[in-house]
Each structure stands twice: as structure tokens, then as C-alpha cells.
Design a protein around this motif. Sequence first.
Motif, mmCIF file in Angstrom:
data_model
loop_
_atom_site.group_PDB
_atom_site.id
_atom_site.type_symbol
_atom_site.label_atom_id
_atom_site.label_comp_id
_atom_site.label_asym_id
_atom_site.label_seq_id
_atom_site.Cartn_x
_atom_site.Cartn_y
_atom_site.Cartn_z
ATOM 1 N N THR A 4 0.836 -1.201 0.000
ATOM 2 C CA THR A 4 0.000 0.000 0.000
ATOM 3 C C THR A 4 0.867 1.245 0.000
ATOM 4 O OG1 THR A 4 -1.711 -1.221 1.204
ATOM 5 C CG2 THR A 4 -1.886 1.173 1.207
ATOM 6 N N GLN A 5 1.926 1.236 0.796
ATOM 7 C CA GLN A 5 2.816 2.394 0.864
ATOM 8 C C GLN A 5 3.605 2.584 -0.428
ATOM 9 O OE1 GLN A 5 2.726 4.702 3.271
ATOM 10 N NE2 GLN A 5 1.038 3.470 4.026
ATOM 11 N N GLY A 11 -0.143 4.134 -9.636
ATOM 12 C CA GLY A 11 -1.123 3.541 -10.529
ATOM 13 C C GLY A 11 -1.447 4.438 -11.709
ATOM 14 N N ALA A 12 -2.034 3.841 -12.708
ATOM 15 C CA ALA A 12 -2.492 4.578 -13.887
ATOM 16 C C ALA A 12 -4.017 4.535 -13.882
ATOM 17 C CB ALA A 12 -1.942 3.947 -15.162
ATOM 18 N N PRO A 13 -4.665 5.670 -13.594
ATOM 19 C CA PRO A 13 -6.132 5.665 -13.550
ATOM 20 C C PRO A 13 -6.735 5.224 -14.876
ATOM 21 C CG PRO A 13 -5.228 7.775 -12.800
ATOM 22 C CD PRO A 13 -4.093 6.978 -13.361
ATOM 23 N N LYS A 49 -5.028 6.751 -8.434
ATOM 24 C CA LYS A 49 -3.616 6.776 -8.835
ATOM 25 C C LYS A 49 -2.781 5.847 -7.960
ATOM 26 C CE LYS A 49 -3.902 11.447 -10.622
ATOM 27 N NZ LYS A 49 -3.520 12.839 -10.447
ATOM 28 N N ASP A 50 -3.421 5.218 -6.988
ATOM 29 C CA ASP A 50 -2.724 4.294 -6.103
ATOM 30 C C ASP A 50 -2.944 2.869 -6.588
ATOM 31 O OD1 ASP A 50 -1.982 6.460 -4.508
ATOM 32 O OD2 ASP A 50 -3.777 6.280 -3.256
ATOM 33 N N ARG A 165 -2.875 -3.343 -12.821
ATOM 34 C CA ARG A 165 -3.224 -1.916 -12.897
ATOM 35 C C ARG A 165 -3.627 -1.396 -11.521
ATOM 36 N NH1 ARG A 165 -4.834 0.646 -17.861
ATOM 37 N NH2 ARG A 165 -5.272 2.814 -17.417
ATOM 38 N N GLY A 166 -4.306 -2.245 -10.748
ATOM 39 C CA GLY A 166 -4.735 -1.849 -9.418
ATOM 40 C C GLY A 166 -5.120 -3.063 -8.592
ATOM 41 N N PHE A 167 -5.163 -2.853 -7.286
ATOM 42 C CA PHE A 167 -5.543 -3.912 -6.345
ATOM 43 C C PHE A 167 -6.373 -3.255 -5.252
ATOM 44 C CE2 PHE A 167 -5.203 -6.537 -2.634
ATOM 45 C CZ PHE A 167 -5.173 -7.837 -3.106
#
Length: 176
Positions: A4-5, A11-13, A49-50, A165-167
Motif C-alpha cells: 500500500t505504501q 497507478g495509472a487511472p 492513482k494508487d 493496474r490496481g488492487f
Amino acid sequence: NAFTQSGKGQGAPVLAGVTADNAIQKYEEAAHTLTIGQRDLVRALIPSKDRFVSVQGFAGTGKTTAIRAANTILDDPKLNEDGVRLYGIANTKSATEEIGKHGIEARTTASFLARFTSFCHRVVLPAGEEKQVWENTIILCDEASFAGNADMEAVMAIADKLEVRGFIAQGDRDQL
């Protein structure tokens, strides 16, 4: 959590903020008005963006409704030009079946770990898996509060290695 940190701002929205808000508004006009919390979850899934995000939501607050909204928005090729997909992971078969009802491919946590753990050590994807597909995937870990720490750490390590891409880990800590 270290992922997470380290994933903050990495990230790429899928959609930029205003475009995402417009897509959410269009969804609400066509299908179902979302609560503030549901909108926040959709915003965690689409314009974030994360790379690694945790979402706390009490039982019955509409997390499933928010997932349905996000998936509907992602299904629109005019909005989702990259073809980003949601992929579900949950601890129980019944939870993966519920995710599947919304058109989202899903596996149990155990099945996901069994399929991808060797990838972390050998960097060879299992047969039938493509790296570029995973790089265009947002993994949704449903009911994450039920996962053990070691399993969550392993799933996140695999997601990081796959360069997803994201989690999004979502759950209700009060259900334990």
C-alpha cells in the motif's frame, strides 16, 4: 502494508477524475443512484492513482452495488479504451459466485494462490495467462477481512509481480 505504501501514486487511472465523475453520473442516471460510500468505492476502482487500496465498508452498505457500477463503466469501450478489467478474488466459493453474477471473472483466494505462487518464484506465468492482460487488470479482493495475513501478503505480492493496474482490498473489519 508495504505494498500500500510503495504503490501510492504509482497507478495509472482508467479514467481521469472529471471523466470518472461523469461516467458515475451517467451510470446513476441510467441504472441506479449510488450512495456517497458507493461512489467512493467506484472512485477507488477507476480513477485511483494508487496501485494498492484498502476499503472498509460495513455489511449491507452496498459494496456489491458499487462493484456492479464500476464494472458497467469499465464495460463501455468508449470510456475504457485500454480494456481494463476487474478480476475478483474471495475466500469462499459463494463469494466468487456472487462476483461472477456481475460478469466479473473470479477465483477463490486458495485457487489464485495455487495457480500463481510459482510465478512469484520462477517468473513463468501459468499456461493460458498473458502478462499484458494482467497489466490491464484491477484485482478486487472481496471480503478481505476474512483473509489471513499470510494469504493477503502472498496475493498482494503476486499482484505486484504481475504488475496489475490496481488492487482493491475491500471488507468489513467488524465481521470478524
